[in-house]
Design a protein around this motif. Structure first.
Motif, short mmCIF file in Angstrom:
data_model
loop_
_atom_site.label_atom_id
_atom_site.label_comp_id
_atom_site.label_asym_id
_atom_site.label_seq_id
_atom_site.Cartn_x
_atom_site.Cartn_y
_atom_site.Cartn_z
N ALA A 111 -42.98 -57.12 -29.38
CA ALA A 111 -43.68 -58.17 -30.11
C ALA A 111 -44.31 -59.18 -29.15
N LYS A 112 -43.60 -59.52 -28.10
CA LYS A 112 -44.15 -60.46 -27.10
C LYS A 112 -45.42 -59.90 -26.48
N ILE A 126 -49.04 -55.91 -36.96
CA ILE A 126 -47.69 -56.03 -36.39
C ILE A 126 -46.91 -54.74 -36.63
N ALA A 127 -46.97 -54.23 -37.85
CA ALA A 127 -46.26 -52.99 -38.16
C ALA A 127 -46.72 -51.86 -37.25
N ALA A 128 -48.02 -51.76 -37.03
CA ALA A 128 -48.55 -50.71 -36.14
C ALA A 128 -48.09 -50.94 -34.70
N ALA A 129 -48.08 -52.19 -34.26
CA ALA A 129 -47.68 -52.49 -32.87
C ALA A 129 -46.21 -52.20 -32.63
N LEU A 130 -45.39 -52.33 -33.65
CA LEU A 130 -43.94 -52.11 -33.50
C LEU A 130 -43.51 -50.72 -33.95
N ASP A 131 -44.46 -49.86 -34.21
CA ASP A 131 -44.16 -48.52 -34.71
C ASP A 131 -43.28 -47.70 -33.77
N ALA A 132 -43.36 -47.96 -32.47
CA ALA A 132 -42.56 -47.21 -31.49
C ALA A 132 -41.11 -47.70 -31.40
N ASN A 133 -40.78 -48.76 -32.12
CA ASN A 133 -39.44 -49.33 -32.09
C ASN A 133 -38.69 -48.97 -33.37
N LEU A 134 -37.59 -48.26 -33.22
CA LEU A 134 -36.80 -47.85 -34.37
C LEU A 134 -35.73 -48.88 -34.70
N CYS A 135 -35.57 -49.13 -35.99
CA CYS A 135 -34.48 -49.98 -36.49
C CYS A 135 -33.80 -49.20 -37.59
N ARG A 142 -37.94 -58.23 -42.66
CA ARG A 142 -37.58 -59.49 -42.00
C ARG A 142 -38.14 -59.56 -40.58
N ILE A 143 -38.18 -58.42 -39.90
CA ILE A 143 -38.76 -58.38 -38.55
C ILE A 143 -40.24 -58.73 -38.61
N LEU A 144 -40.95 -58.15 -39.56
CA LEU A 144 -42.38 -58.45 -39.71
C LEU A 144 -42.59 -59.92 -40.04
N ARG A 145 -41.77 -60.47 -40.94
CA ARG A 145 -41.85 -61.91 -41.25
C ARG A 145 -41.60 -62.76 -40.02
N ALA A 146 -40.63 -62.37 -39.22
CA ALA A 146 -40.30 -63.15 -38.02
C ALA A 146 -41.45 -63.14 -37.02
N VAL A 147 -42.09 -62.00 -36.83
CA VAL A 147 -43.21 -61.94 -35.88
C VAL A 147 -44.38 -62.75 -36.40
N LEU A 148 -44.65 -62.68 -37.71
CA LEU A 148 -45.72 -63.52 -38.29
C LEU A 148 -45.41 -65.00 -38.10
#
Length: 159
Positions: A111-112, A126-135, A142-148
């Motif tokens: 995200a940084k 954001i969702a596309a940028a974090l696509d390589a990170n699995l949770c 909540r992750i998407l809200r936090a990055v926004l």
């Protein structure tokens, strides 16, 4: 065979006597005591091990230490401190963006790197940028809200 390597991590220069083929993740965790980056898969497929190398998100599980001479490495420990959290770290706390937390260091790093390139992203970006990170906990909303939130907070500080 070990080599004496110089590594710049989180603004500190370290002299290390390690094999040049050692994975960066192993050196961070076992030689420098920086355990925020996690071993997940060892195959560059989960993102738990991500660090910034010259500001670009990179997998540390398979990156050989000998390829990093003269490069600047930032781990999740280098983003902020307990006294001065990075806006992303604060937003993740505010939004309760993690459950187990295993993936969060890699997600914070990704995200940084993304927000440095795109300070005013959409949720889809954001969702596309974090696509390589699995949770595995399913904390994605909540992750998407936090990055926004962090993006907005960071833009506000600049304005």
């Amino acid at each position: 065979m070990n080599e004496c390597l110089t590594l710049n991590v989180n603004g500190q220069v370290h002299e290390l006597d390690v094999p040049s083929t050692a994975p960066l993740l192993d050196v961070l965790r076992n030689h420098l005591g920086l355990t925020g980056s996690r071993y997940g898969c060892g195959l560059e497929q989960c993102g738990a091990c991500m660090v910034l190398i010259d500001g670009v998100a990179a997998y540390s599980c398979s990156r050989e230490i000998g390829t990093l001479s003269g490069r600047t490495i930032t781990t999740v420990e280098g983003l902020g401190s307990a006294d001065a959290l990075h806006p992303l770290q604060q937003a993740f706390l505010d939004e309760q963006a993690g459950q187990c937390g295993y993936c969060l260091s890699g997600i914070l790093i990704a995200a940084k790197a993304f927000l440095d390139r795109n300070p005013d992203p959409t949720r889809a970006e954001i969702a596309a940028a974090l696509d390589a990170n699995l949770c595995r906990c399913g904390s994605h909303p909540r992750i998407l809200r936090a990055v926004l939130k962090a993006a907005a907070d960071m833009r506000e500080k600049v304005a």
